[in-house]
Design an enzyme around this catalytic site. Sequence first.
Site, short mmCIF file in Angstrom:
data_model
loop_
_atom_site.label_atom_id
_atom_site.label_comp_id
_atom_site.label_asym_id
_atom_site.label_seq_id
_atom_site.Cartn_x
_atom_site.Cartn_y
_atom_site.Cartn_z
N GLY A 51 0.84 -1.20 0.00
CA GLY A 51 0.00 0.00 0.00
C GLY A 51 0.87 1.24 0.00
O GLY A 51 1.94 1.26 0.61
N GLY A 69 -0.71 4.73 -0.20
CA GLY A 69 -1.47 5.98 -0.03
C GLY A 69 -0.72 6.87 0.95
O GLY A 69 0.47 6.63 1.22
N PHE A 72 -9.92 -3.10 -0.51
CA PHE A 72 -8.98 -3.82 -1.38
C PHE A 72 -8.29 -4.99 -0.68
O PHE A 72 -7.50 -5.70 -1.30
CB PHE A 72 -7.91 -2.86 -1.92
N LYS A 106 -14.48 4.90 18.00
CA LYS A 106 -14.20 6.32 18.31
C LYS A 106 -14.87 7.26 17.31
O LYS A 106 -15.25 8.38 17.65
CB LYS A 106 -12.70 6.56 18.35
N GLN A 156 -16.64 7.97 8.02
CA GLN A 156 -16.56 6.62 8.56
C GLN A 156 -17.56 6.44 9.70
O GLN A 156 -18.18 5.40 9.86
CB GLN A 156 -15.12 6.36 9.03
#
Lengths: 416, 416
Positions: free
Chosen positions: A17, A19, A122, A275, A370
């Site tokens: 990954g 990002g 993914f 959270k 989220q």
Amino acid sequence: MGSLTPYQRKHRVTVIGSGNWGTAIAKIVAENTASNPAIFEKDVQMWVFEEKVEISKESRHYDPSSPLCQGPQNLTDIINTAHENVKYLPGIALPDNLHANPSLVEAVKDSTILVFNLPHQFIIKTCEQIKGKILPYARGISCIKGVDVNEEGISLFSETIGKILGIYCGALSGANIASEVAQEKWSESSIAYDPPHLDSKAPSPNRSPSASSENLVQFEHKDVSGQLSRVKLQALPSEFPPVDHAVLKSLFHRPYFHIRVVNDVAGVSLGGALKNVVALAAGWVDGMGWGDNAKAAIMRVGLLEMVKFGEKFFSATIETRTFTEESAGVADLITSCSGGRNFRCAKLSVERKQPIDKVEETELNGQKLQGTLTAVEVNNFLKKQGMEDEFPLLTAVYRVLTGAMSVEDIPSYIER
Amino acid sequence: MGSLTPYQRKHRVTVIGSGNWGTAIAKIVAENTASNPAIFEKDVQMWVFEEKVEISKESRHYDPSSPLCQGPQNLTDIINTAHENVKYLPGIALPDNLHANPSLVEAVKDSTILVFNLPHQFIIKTCEQIKGKILPYARGISCIKGVDVNEEGISLFSETIGKILGIYCGALSGANIASEVAQEKWSESSIAYDPPHLDSKAPSPNRSPSASSENLVQFEHKDVSGQLSRVKLQALPSEFPPVDHAVLKSLFHRPYFHIRVVNDVAGVSLGGALKNVVALAAGWVDGMGWGDNAKAAIMRVGLLEMVKFGEKFFSATIETRTFTEESAGVADLITSCSGGRNFRCAKLSVERKQPIDKVEETELNGQKLQGTLTAVEVNNFLKKQGMEDEFPLLTAVYRVLTGAMSVEDIPSYIER
């Protein structure tokens, strides 16, 4: 230093990954492999999903005579030449020993430690692609925040990875914003890692190890939904330093990134999901102008419900203090309720008297919150368990989102 | 409702102190005595240190024809006529059943529940004045924040009160700003109350009760410095409802002021002192521009040192969860590190590159920061115990204050 270690081989590390969080973690890992040559091979592979990127004229890497600047180039070539991920982590110099690799299979081959850091949609596809093509005794660390909740149960991303690949996978989570970590602003994080004790006869509470050959342990792993799955876990050859808490700390700890390693994978993973739900309530209450005391009260109640959620649904392994004492628990909650996007959008929705999905549209450029997703998933799960009443704050957030109650009603609702 | 109670007598309540926090608490108490007539006498006494106050022309109570507005008047007369503490809690309507009393001795006479809410420097003198003039079976609640730390040891204000008066005294503390509570903005608070069990033979770990007459229990009380003192504690006559957690909750809990009652008096009191020291470090780090993650990390480390401090020095009675789960612990810490004055002045001192006592002078109108005082006292105490190294954050705050280290060094100092 290398001559002091009793081990003949070193760990090779791959970050899967690239990002902004993936690249920030890869930077840390590469800095640490370079400074711990007795334990790690210096070179770190980072798998990059290849794409064409053009270096803009404003970039410090722009040089009309450079081959990199003759139209769009492969992102991996730019990273390996300019040592910067100009697309996802611009402005941050990356270590020379970090190598971008466009081939997933090549990047993971021969690595003993795999660091997973990619968007959660993914994960399954990526793991399927490397299944059977990694070292059978590799170990994983998942940096994917949160958990996968649905009506049926809760899956930890680390468990999903471990099951598909047949390896043990721990988790990293904490009060971290990728760009701040990349800029080496000081922060902390938690790693949870608790593999079956290959060398010990004492089984962990939710595993039944049984040695089936000298260096192969087959164990049955009961996941959080109670489902048993058999995982054949291969012991690390004794030429390698064992992957233990100390080795993981030397791989991730930096002067600007303090790591504490614990055993509680479920607690560390759960904190990162719940959270965000609490942050919505904190944002609403702050938007009402009720002041810092009210916001602190929401956070306190939220923390207690996080603890309770862990104790109810992960009773075999959860430790309360993961929530109350670790970065992945209380500190991540504090950060998320200070300036996180769930907090900010919830606050704006009260101030502007707009539904939160409207604020989401105007403030987040098409990205989704989220917290609102998790609030709905968690509520579906709690409803199915008949336990909405035992988690009044988590339930209140869901009810405010659906319009079934108003923010004004939260204090009396959670008083029950 | 009154006819339902099996008790012939009701509790009479006095609030000792009438500053902004004292008056805010008196308002709550008077609201609750009015709504719980089976347990409490409706009228609540509030002792007011008498002074002359003039109602200004801007006040909503200004009426040139009113006797209250003919020059300076007694504050008690204004409170009892206008039902407002125009000097210390202006703009807040007080219940009619709250009576300001300028005579300390008159105010406490015949009261079974005494609520102490005055600046800590006046506690000893005030208690000396009423010693022997209160009901021998009265019970106390101290709303005085923090603890008294010096080189020799740590005293809880509730213990000081209890020892002088020969009564049991609990504590109230939480994430509360007086003005916000007075405006009925929602918040939470903790009450700690754990008297020796008069009716039980099982002694508490740090007390050795021995019944010396039917309703008189003499017990030896070991305070936190290990000093034993004998307190004769008289049992409450059975005509009164016992002063237990439920009765205290009905005296202090309001829809806008949520109360949780616990046993841990030391934990509830300690949180209120140590959070101010942590707030200084949080302010410095925030002033450096290190972001929310760094601030959350400081708060997390601070919370752990608060827990450790409690466990080391109050091991007999402390409960970890008081710090990690109650309003007086984690929530009060969060509030103090959000906008409290210790946090704000510390942040400004970094931003302005000024010593914090300079900021204190310009920002606080001559008031002193509690955090800097406590940091020095706590350090003197830790030095004497040889335990500076075990509390690196508390020690770092002291060292930054004295110029022995810089804010930049805090992360590496607390990493040890």
